[in-house]
Motif scaffolding. Structure first.
Motif, PDB file in Angstrom:
ATOM      1  N   VAL A   1      -9.668  12.987   0.486  1.00 50.82           N
ATOM      2  CA  VAL A   1     -10.474  11.764   0.448  1.00 50.82           C
ATOM      3  C   VAL A   1      -9.596  10.572   0.824  1.00 50.82           C
ATOM      4  O   VAL A   1      -8.367  10.641   0.781  1.00 50.82           O
ATOM      5  N   ALA A   2     -10.253   9.482   1.171  1.00 50.37           N
ATOM      6  CA  ALA A   2      -9.526   8.245   1.441  1.00 50.37           C
ATOM      7  C   ALA A   2      -9.096   7.619   0.122  1.00 50.37           C
ATOM      8  O   ALA A   2      -9.861   7.570  -0.840  1.00 50.37           O
ATOM      9  N   LEU A   3      -7.861   7.145   0.072  1.00 52.37           N
ATOM     10  CA  LEU A   3      -7.358   6.469  -1.117  1.00 52.37           C
ATOM     11  C   LEU A   3      -7.328   4.969  -0.893  1.00 52.37           C
ATOM     12  O   LEU A   3      -6.910   4.499   0.168  1.00 52.37           O
ATOM     13  N   HIS A   4      -7.771   4.222  -1.894  1.00 54.91           N
ATOM     14  CA  HIS A   4      -7.756   2.770  -1.863  1.00 54.91           C
ATOM     15  C   HIS A   4      -6.662   2.252  -2.787  1.00 54.91           C
ATOM     16  O   HIS A   4      -6.328   2.879  -3.791  1.00 54.91           O
ATOM     17  N   VAL A   5      -6.139   1.091  -2.466  1.00 52.70           N
ATOM     18  CA  VAL A   5      -5.220   0.389  -3.355  1.00 52.70           C
ATOM     19  C   VAL A   5      -6.056  -0.586  -4.172  1.00 52.70           C
ATOM     20  O   VAL A   5      -6.638  -1.529  -3.633  1.00 52.70           O
TER      21      VAL A   5
ATOM     22  N   LYS B   1       1.995   9.637  -5.599  1.00 54.23           N
ATOM     23  CA  LYS B   1       2.149  10.937  -4.934  1.00 54.23           C
ATOM     24  C   LYS B   1       0.927  11.256  -4.075  1.00 54.23           C
ATOM     25  O   LYS B   1       0.524  12.400  -3.925  1.00 54.23           O
ATOM     26  N   TYR B   2       0.326  10.212  -3.486  1.00 61.85           N
ATOM     27  CA  TYR B   2      -0.810  10.350  -2.585  1.00 61.85           C
ATOM     28  C   TYR B   2      -1.969  11.098  -3.233  1.00 61.85           C
ATOM     29  O   TYR B   2      -2.628  11.932  -2.618  1.00 61.85           O
TER      30      TYR B   2
ATOM     31  N   CYS C   1      -8.868  10.688 -10.847  1.00 58.69           N
ATOM     32  CA  CYS C   1      -9.408  12.054 -10.789  1.00 58.69           C
ATOM     33  C   CYS C   1      -8.433  13.063 -10.209  1.00 58.69           C
ATOM     34  O   CYS C   1      -8.664  14.266 -10.305  1.00 58.69           O
ATOM     35  N   GLY C   2      -7.349  12.594  -9.572  1.00 59.80           N
ATOM     36  CA  GLY C   2      -6.336  13.498  -9.038  1.00 59.80           C
ATOM     37  C   GLY C   2      -6.590  13.985  -7.624  1.00 59.80           C
ATOM     38  O   GLY C   2      -5.821  14.782  -7.094  1.00 59.80           O
TER      39      GLY C   2
ATOM     40  N   ARG D   1       0.842  -1.207   0.000  1.00 57.94           N
ATOM     41  CA  ARG D   1       0.000   0.000   0.000  1.00 57.94           C
ATOM     42  C   ARG D   1       0.871   1.249   0.000  1.00 57.94           C
ATOM     43  O   ARG D   1       0.624   2.196  -0.755  1.00 57.94           O
ATOM     44  N   TYR D   2       1.909   1.243   0.836  1.00 57.88           N
ATOM     45  CA  TYR D   2       2.801   2.405   0.915  1.00 57.88           C
ATOM     46  C   TYR D   2       3.457   2.681  -0.435  1.00 57.88           C
ATOM     47  O   TYR D   2       3.503   3.823  -0.889  1.00 57.88           O
TER      48      TYR D   2
END
Length: 333
Positions: free
Chosen positions: A159-163, A146-147, A152-153, A138-139
Motif C-alpha cells: 500500500v501507499a504510505l503517508h507521512v 521500516k517502510y 496496522c503494519g 519523508r525519507y
C-alpha cells in the motif's frame, strides 16, 4: 540516439529494469498516441494503476458521499453480508436517453460550478497535512518505520504510505520528526475521518513542569544533549562511566504515559547518544537500556527517565542475564 522498433522491442523485453510499473505504462501511452503524449495523459495512465488512490476514494465513497446520498434517500447500499460493495439508485426506473442525458448534464454543471467557485481548494483533503513535507523528512520517517504502517503494519510494497502528523498542525502539532508517523492510506484516512480524540490541549501539555521536581529544574550546564521534547544528562551516581539519563521535558511520572512524539524523540536521542558514547570511548562494547516504572520497580524520582548504561568487555565477571539482574538470584539462567 534514435531507437527503431526492434531496439524498442529489445529494451522492453530484455533490458528494462523495473522498480515500479512506470516505464511500461509510459511507453504504452506513447505507442497508443503515435509516439507523443502529454505529461498529464501519462500521469492519468499511472493513476489508473495506483490501487492506493482507489482505496482512498473507496473509503470516502462509503463513509462520506455514500452516507449523504443514502440519508437523503437517493441511493441504497448494495451489501455482501455486512460489507458495502456498491450503491444503486433508490427505486430507479428506466428513463429514456433524453432524460438521462439531461440529468448527467445537470451533474456536470454542478461539478463545473463548484470547481469554479472553490478552485484547487476542493482537493485540499488529499494533502497529508497543510503545507509541504520535504522529501528528506519523508525519507527519515519511512526509514524509521521500516517502510511499514505504524498502525496496522502494512508494507510499502502493498500500500501507499503517508507521512502523518501525529498531533495535527491545526491542533498545535509541529513539523518535527518526533511528530511524524508513517501510516498507510487506509489508516491515515480512517484516523482523519473517524478519530474523535481531542488534541486541542496536547501541545500545551508539553510545557508541563512541577515545582520541586529535580528533573523539571535541572541546571542548563548539566544538559549534554536535547531536542524539542527531551534532554540528556550524565547520571549523578553512574553505574559505569558515561552512564546517561534521557528525560522528557514534560513532567510525566511513568514511561507508559509518554506521548508517541515523546517516544519518537527518546528513540532518536538514544540513537544519537549511543553513537557519541562509542565515539568518545572505544572500549564500550554494549549497552543496558532500562526504565524504573513505579516504586516497586525501584523508581525513586517520579519524573520519567531512561537509563543508557555503557558496558565494556569484562566490566563484571559474568554479564549473562543483563537486566534480569534487577532480581539478583534470577540473573543467571
Amino acid at each position: 540516439m534514435a531507437m527503431n522498433n526492434d531496439q524498442l522491442h529489445r529494451y522492453i523485453t530484455q533490458q528494462m529494469r523495473m522498480s515500479h510499473v512506470y516505464q511500461p505504462v509510459m511507453l504504452r501511452e506513447l505507442l497508443r498516441s503515435g509516439g507523443e503524449v502529454s505529461v498529464e495523459q501519462i500521469a492519468k495512465a499511472l493513476l489508473s494503476h495506483d490501487r492506493s488512490q482507489v482505496e482512498y476514494y473507496e473509503i470516502r465513497t462509503k463513509n462520506m458521499v455514500g452516507k449523504v446520498l443514502t440519508n437523503n434517500g437517493v441511493v441504497v447500499p448494495v451489501k455482501d453480508g455486512n460489507r458495502i460493495i456498491g450503491f444503486r439508485l433508490n427505486d430507479f426506473v428506466d428513463v429514456d436517453a433524453e432524460d438521462r442525458d439531461r440529468l448527467i448534464a445537470e451533474c456536470d454543471e454542478k461539478i463545473a460550478d463548484y470547481i469554479e467557485l472553490r478552485g484547487s481548494n476542493i482537493w485540499q483533503h488529499r494533502s497529508n497535512a497543510k503545507g509541504y513535507v520535504p522529501g528528506s523528512i519523508r525519507y527519515e520517517v519511512l526509514k524509521r518505520a521500516k517502510y511499514r504502517c505504524e498502525l496496522c503494519g502494512a508494507s510499502a510494497e502493498e500500500v501507499a504510505l503517508h507521512v502523518d502528523h501525529i498531533v495535527p498542525r491545526n491542533r498545535g502539532g509541529q513539523d518535527d520528526l518526533s511528530n511524524f508517523q508513517a501510516l498507510c492510506i487506509t489508516c491515515n484516512t480512517n484516523k482523519r475521518d473517524l478519530d474523535d480524540a481531542d488534541f486541542r490541549g496536547v501541545a500545551e501539555t508539553y510545557g508541563d513542569r512541577e515545582t520541586g521536581c529535580i528533573f523539571c529544574g535541572i541546571p542548563a550546564d548539566r544538559v549534554i544533549a536535547e531536542n524539542e521534547l527531551c534532554y540528556a544528562i550524565r547520571d549523578g551516581f553512574p553505574v559505569t562511566p558515561l552512564h546517561t539519563l534521557v528525560i522528557p521535558k514534560r513532567h510525566v511520572a511513568d514511561y507508559f504515559d509518554l506521548f508517541q512524539p515523546e517516544l519518537n524523540a527518546f528513540r532518536r536521542m538514544l540513537d544519537d547518544l549511543r553513537s557519541s558514547i562509542q565515539d568518545e570511548d572505544q572500549t564500550v562494547t554494549g549497552f543496558n537500556v532500562g526504565v524504573n516504572a513505579g516504586q516497586s520497580a525501584g523508581q525513586t524520582i517520579f519524573h520519567c527517565h531512561v537509563h543508557l548504561i555503557p558496558r565494556r568487555h569484562e566490566d563484571v565477571p559474568n554479564p549473562r542475564g543483563g537486566v534480569r539482574g534487577v532480581i539478583p538470584e534470577k540473573q543467571s539462567y
